[in-house]
Design an enzyme around this catalytic site. Structure first.
Site, PDB file in Angstrom:
ATOM      1  CG  HIS A  46       0.550   6.221  -0.981  1.00 28.70           C
ATOM      2  ND1 HIS A  46      -0.602   6.829  -1.438  1.00 28.70           N
ATOM      3  CD2 HIS A  46       0.224   5.642   0.208  1.00 28.70           C
ATOM      4  CE1 HIS A  46      -1.581   6.628  -0.575  1.00 28.70           C
ATOM      5  NE2 HIS A  46      -1.110   5.899   0.428  1.00 28.70           N
TER       6      HIS A  46
ATOM      7  CG  HIS B  87      -1.637   1.297   1.443  1.00 23.73           C
ATOM      8  ND1 HIS B  87      -2.927   1.530   1.001  1.00 23.73           N
ATOM      9  CD2 HIS B  87      -1.241   2.460   2.056  1.00 23.73           C
ATOM     10  CE1 HIS B  87      -3.288   2.763   1.322  1.00 23.73           C
ATOM     11  NE2 HIS B  87      -2.288   3.345   1.960  1.00 23.73           N
ATOM     12  CD  GLU B  88       2.022   3.679   3.652  1.00 20.81           C
ATOM     13  OE1 GLU B  88       2.473   4.755   3.194  1.00 20.81           O
ATOM     14  OE2 GLU B  88       0.904   3.576   4.179  1.00 20.81           O
TER      15      GLU B  88
ATOM     16  CD  GLU C 267      -4.196   6.894   2.322  1.00 22.42           C
ATOM     17  OE1 GLU C 267      -4.081   5.656   2.483  1.00 22.42           O
ATOM     18  OE2 GLU C 267      -3.252   7.684   2.432  1.00 22.42           O
TER      19      GLU C 267
END
Length: 313
Positions: A145, A141-142, A208
């Site tokens: 980004h 997920h990070e 997000e």
């Protein structure tokens, strides 16, 4: 996202024009010809905005605070490094520097703008709370980004909010020179702050959800990310208030918001299942609820879990 950016551009334009208009009005009050006032007002407007930018970004920024976590060598965290390298390879991005913060709060974030100078920050609280698969999903997920260049996007679209907040913060300095001008500029700043912060929050929630989707796609399963979010959400709920206050400044950067819920927000339970008002105090109590919904940087965890389940289908 396109609509949000368009609205943000419009709000920023209106914000700058309003500041310029304040100076034009002041010059007209002193009987300066309109054409001359319009031209001369551009100078203090530009100087003021540039001054706000310099003063705001010279301070201890949230990102700089977050980056005080200690980079960890491969020999200390070999499995973590291997996981990060594997996920970065799957996303086709450079592997970031890994830093660990000695915090019980479940922090997980990436800081930095250039893909080659990214720092992935994980707290000891996160490392202890998650199993191997959950941690991999959070890392995915990070790093999503980074793949989506969200740091650049959010930095650019946050400039109007920084300008508006800085203008409001400069009120005492401006008031020492001219109280009337300070009041007018502060009003402009407050209006601009509310509008731009709301739009930026919408963009943040969108990014997000995009990172959630990318993480599910790269991992190949929705289960690990959903499980990780549930685990971290429960950990936040049970965290002592002093621990959450210590990391509140980086809340917007983390995978889940690290904010305390206020008593007002917790007590807004005056709506039944059909959204009917069940208490005469509901309208007064709904104001904190509205502010929380309008300015929140992350979608509700329940909504994310529902969408993650759809991504995995």
């Amino acid at each position: 996202m396109i609509l949000s950016v368009t609205l943000l551009v419009m709000a920023t334009t209106g914000f700058v024009i309003s500041i310029w208009g304040v100076f034009v009005g002041i010059l007209l009050f002193f009987r300066v010809p309109l054409s001359t006032a319009m031209l001369l007002s551009a100078v203090p407007t530009i100087v003021l905005l540039l001054g706000v930018v310099v003063l705001e970004y010279r301070g201890p920024a949230t990102i700089e605070r977050a980056a005080t976590a200690t980079p960890v060598p491969v020999e200390d965290y070999p499995e973590l490094h291997a996981t990060v390298n594997r996920v970065a390879s799957m996303l086709d991005i450079p592997a970031p520097t890994i830093a660990v913060s000695d915090s019980p709060a479940p922090e997980a974030m990436v800081v930095g703008v250039r893909p080659t100078a990214i720092r992935l920050i994980l707290s000891t609280g996160t490392l202890k709370a998650l199993d191997e698969n959950e941690l991999e999903a959070v890392i995915a997920h990070e790093l999503a980004h980074v793949k989506n260049r969200d740091a650049i996007v959010m930095t650019v679209i946050s400039v109007p909010t920084v300008l508006a907040a800085g203008l409001v913060a400069r009120f005492p300095e401006l008031a020492d020179r001219d109280l009337v001008t300070a009041i007018l500029l502060t009003i402009v700043g407050l209006v601009g702050l509310v509008i731009t912060q709301g739009i930026v929050a919408v963009c943040s929630r969108t990014r997000e959800l995009a990172a959630d989707r990318a993480a599910v796609e790269v991992i190949g399963s929705a289960g690990p990310l959903a499980s990780a979010l549930r685990t971290l959400d429960r950990r936040i709920e049970t965290m002592p208030s002093e621990d959450l206050r210590a990391v509140n400044s980086v809340s917007a950067l983390s995978i889940l918001p690290l904010k305390l819920r206020t008593d007002d927000e917790e007590s807004v339970t005056y709506w039944d299942e059909d959204d009917n008002v069940t208490s005469p105090w509901s309208l007064r109590k709904s104001s904190p609820r509205f502010r929380s919904q309008f300015f929140r940087t992350h979608p509700p965890t329940e909504k994310r879990l529902e969408l993650i389940s759809d991504y995995g289908m």
